[in-house]
Design a protein around this motif. Structure first.
Motif, short mmCIF file in Angstrom:
data_model
loop_
_atom_site.label_atom_id
_atom_site.label_comp_id
_atom_site.label_asym_id
_atom_site.label_seq_id
_atom_site.Cartn_x
_atom_site.Cartn_y
_atom_site.Cartn_z
N VAL A 1 43.53 30.40 40.98
CA VAL A 1 42.54 31.40 41.38
C VAL A 1 41.19 31.06 40.75
CG1 VAL A 1 41.88 33.84 41.10
CG2 VAL A 1 44.25 33.23 41.69
N TYR A 2 40.11 31.31 41.49
CA TYR A 2 38.77 31.16 40.94
C TYR A 2 38.42 32.47 40.20
CZ TYR A 2 38.31 27.29 44.30
OH TYR A 2 38.49 26.14 45.02
N PRO A 3 38.27 32.43 38.89
CA PRO A 3 38.02 33.66 38.13
C PRO A 3 36.78 34.43 38.58
CG PRO A 3 38.63 31.88 36.65
CD PRO A 3 38.41 31.26 37.99
N ALA A 4 35.70 33.72 38.91
CA ALA A 4 34.47 34.41 39.32
C ALA A 4 34.66 35.16 40.64
CB ALA A 4 33.33 33.40 39.45
N ALA A 5 35.43 34.58 41.56
CA ALA A 5 35.70 35.25 42.83
C ALA A 5 36.55 36.50 42.59
CB ALA A 5 36.42 34.29 43.78
N GLU A 6 37.56 36.37 41.76
CA GLU A 6 38.40 37.51 41.42
C GLU A 6 37.56 38.64 40.82
OE1 GLU A 6 42.61 37.65 39.23
OE2 GLU A 6 40.95 37.26 37.83
N ALA A 7 36.67 38.32 39.92
CA ALA A 7 35.82 39.32 39.28
C ALA A 7 34.88 39.98 40.28
CB ALA A 7 35.03 38.69 38.14
N ALA A 8 34.36 39.20 41.22
CA ALA A 8 33.45 39.75 42.23
C ALA A 8 34.16 40.77 43.11
CB ALA A 8 32.87 38.63 43.08
N LEU A 9 35.39 40.48 43.49
CA LEU A 9 36.15 41.41 44.32
C LEU A 9 36.54 42.66 43.53
CD1 LEU A 9 38.45 38.93 46.29
CD2 LEU A 9 36.22 39.87 46.93
N GLN A 10 36.89 42.49 42.28
CA GLN A 10 37.21 43.65 41.44
C GLN A 10 35.99 44.56 41.31
OE1 GLN A 10 38.57 41.22 38.10
NE2 GLN A 10 40.61 42.16 38.23
N ALA A 11 34.83 43.98 41.12
CA ALA A 11 33.60 44.78 40.99
C ALA A 11 33.29 45.51 42.29
CB ALA A 11 32.44 43.87 40.59
N PHE A 12 33.47 44.85 43.42
CA PHE A 12 33.22 45.47 44.72
C PHE A 12 34.14 46.66 44.93
CE2 PHE A 12 34.11 45.44 49.42
CZ PHE A 12 32.86 45.87 49.83
N ARG A 13 35.41 46.52 44.59
CA ARG A 13 36.36 47.62 44.75
C ARG A 13 36.06 48.75 43.76
NH1 ARG A 13 41.35 47.39 43.69
NH2 ARG A 13 41.94 48.88 45.32
N LYS A 14 35.67 48.39 42.55
CA LYS A 14 35.36 49.42 41.56
C LYS A 14 34.19 50.28 42.02
CE LYS A 14 34.62 50.03 36.59
NZ LYS A 14 34.47 49.33 35.27
N ALA A 15 33.29 49.70 42.80
CA ALA A 15 32.13 50.42 43.32
C ALA A 15 32.46 51.19 44.59
CB ALA A 15 30.99 49.45 43.57
N GLY A 16 33.71 51.14 45.03
CA GLY A 16 34.13 51.91 46.19
C GLY A 16 34.43 51.10 47.43
N GLY A 17 34.29 49.77 47.37
CA GLY A 17 34.55 48.94 48.53
C GLY A 17 36.03 48.67 48.74
N CYS A 18 36.35 48.27 49.96
CA CYS A 18 37.72 47.91 50.33
C CYS A 18 37.76 46.42 50.63
CB CYS A 18 38.15 48.70 51.57
SG CYS A 18 39.77 48.24 52.27
N VAL A 19 38.76 45.72 50.09
CA VAL A 19 38.91 44.28 50.29
C VAL A 19 40.22 44.01 51.03
CG1 VAL A 19 39.26 42.04 49.18
CG2 VAL A 19 37.59 43.65 48.23
N VAL A 20 40.11 43.38 52.19
CA VAL A 20 41.29 42.90 52.90
C VAL A 20 41.22 41.37 52.90
CG1 VAL A 20 42.57 42.82 55.08
CG2 VAL A 20 41.46 44.94 54.35
N LEU A 21 42.23 40.75 52.34
CA LEU A 21 42.32 39.30 52.32
C LEU A 21 42.81 38.84 53.69
CD1 LEU A 21 44.00 38.92 48.81
CD2 LEU A 21 41.55 38.83 49.37
N VAL A 22 41.99 38.07 54.39
CA VAL A 22 42.30 37.65 55.76
C VAL A 22 42.49 36.14 55.74
CG1 VAL A 22 41.56 37.69 58.16
CG2 VAL A 22 40.89 39.54 56.62
N THR A 23 43.72 35.72 55.93
CA THR A 23 44.06 34.31 55.77
C THR A 23 44.73 33.73 56.99
OG1 THR A 23 45.44 32.76 54.50
CG2 THR A 23 46.17 35.04 54.58
N ASN A 24 44.44 32.47 57.26
CA ASN A 24 45.11 31.77 58.35
C ASN A 24 46.43 31.16 57.92
OD1 ASN A 24 43.47 32.34 60.49
ND2 ASN A 24 42.36 30.40 60.48
#
Length: 293
Positions: free
Chosen positions: A32-55
């Motif tokens: 895992v890229y730690p910076a990417a993980e942290a960015a998604l955690q921050a987005f969710r903490k601010a009220g955002g929703c993250v759906v991982l969309v993978t092929n």
């Protein structure tokens, strides 16, 4: 002009849903890229929703296990939508017949064995030898670390003559597994199409996976809106094209598949090189960033 960001937080408040690619964006197949993980955690903490969309051709349960093994934090995302899920639905409803030849490695057996509950209401799918098949279900090469699409030209010629349709469970052409570039099911399906065969696609940039991602997002209680959604990924012809077709803003991760095109600093793409390369693709992302952070 595509705006180059220094971090996702610059624009994240404009969105309540992020549809985020995995391979090349959140991880490299091994870590895992730690910076990417942290960015998604921050987005969710601010009220955002993250759906991982993978092929990935694997159903959600298989991708979840892979992410758990790599240690991706559970609070970095709300749900997962996979090409495997969308393609599995197509297979179960008979898109390429009910007696199919599986072109893919054993690790993808879950595509046939880990079925959704509603599958019991449909006739079973039977895996059979190539000579007995009504259609092909392709999850990738048998040996993805060594084989290329050309290794299948002879078999595809026979399939085309017989009129077999091919269900592609992963439209990606290539991915980087650590430092090794490998071919995906999309490259095999592309060759089959070029030879005159017929392939069906369910992952990015095609509509079925986005329909699935919307359902996953709304199950969290999110009120879906195109203008509050951003698609994030490193595939210009999958993540970015798909997001644009769906009417979403897009964030192109330049440090993924096309990293060598934008200068020596993977974290900071050269603006002139990026602009020229994007112009040649005939697709212009809303934003770009070296790595998701």
């Amino acid at each position: 002009m595509t705006r180059i960001l220094s971090d996702f937080a610059e624009i994240s408040a404009n969105y309540n849903l992020a549809l985020v690619d995995l391979w090349g964006c959140v991880h490299n197949g091994q870590r895992v890229y730690p910076a990417a993980e942290a960015a998604l955690q921050a987005f969710r903490k601010a009220g955002g929703c993250v759906v991982l969309v993978t092929n990935s051709p694997r159903p959600t349960i298989g991708v979840q296990k892979q992410l758990d093994a790599m240690g991706l934090a559970k609070d970095a995302y709300d749900g997962i939508a996979t090409s495997g899920d969308a393609a599995q639905a197509g297979m179960l409803t008979g898109a390429v017949g009910r007696r199919v030849w599986h072109l893919g490695p054993e690790k993808d057996d879950g595509f046939f064995t880990k079925l959704p509950d509603w599958a019991k209401d449909h006739p079973p799918i039977e895996r059979v030898p190539f000579d007995e098949a009504e259609g092909i279900v392709c999850t990738g090469p048998f040996n993805e670390m060594e084989e290329t699409p050309e290794d299948y030209r002879g078999r595809f010629l026979s399939a085309k003559v017989r009129g077999l349709k091919l269900l592609c469970a992963n439209p990606d052409l290539i991915v980087d597994y650590g430092d090794t570039r490998i071919y995906c099911a999309g490259a095999l399906a592309q060759l089959y199409d070029q030879m005159g065969g017929e392939s069906f696609y369910f992952g990015k940039p095609h509509p079925p996976i986005y329909d699935l991602a919307r359902r996953v997002a709304t199950q969290t209680g999110l009120k879906f809106s195109e203008d509050r959604t951003i698609a994030i990924g490193d595939g210009i012809g999958t993540d970015i094209k798909g997001g644009m077709v769906e009417g979403f803003d897009t964030l192109f991760i330049t440090g993924g598949l096309a990293a060598s095109e934008f200068g020596t600093d993977v974290e900071n793409p050269d603006a002139a090189l990026l602009d020229g390369w994007i112009g040649a693709q005939d697709m212009r992302p809303t934003f770009a960033i070296g790595r998701l952070r």
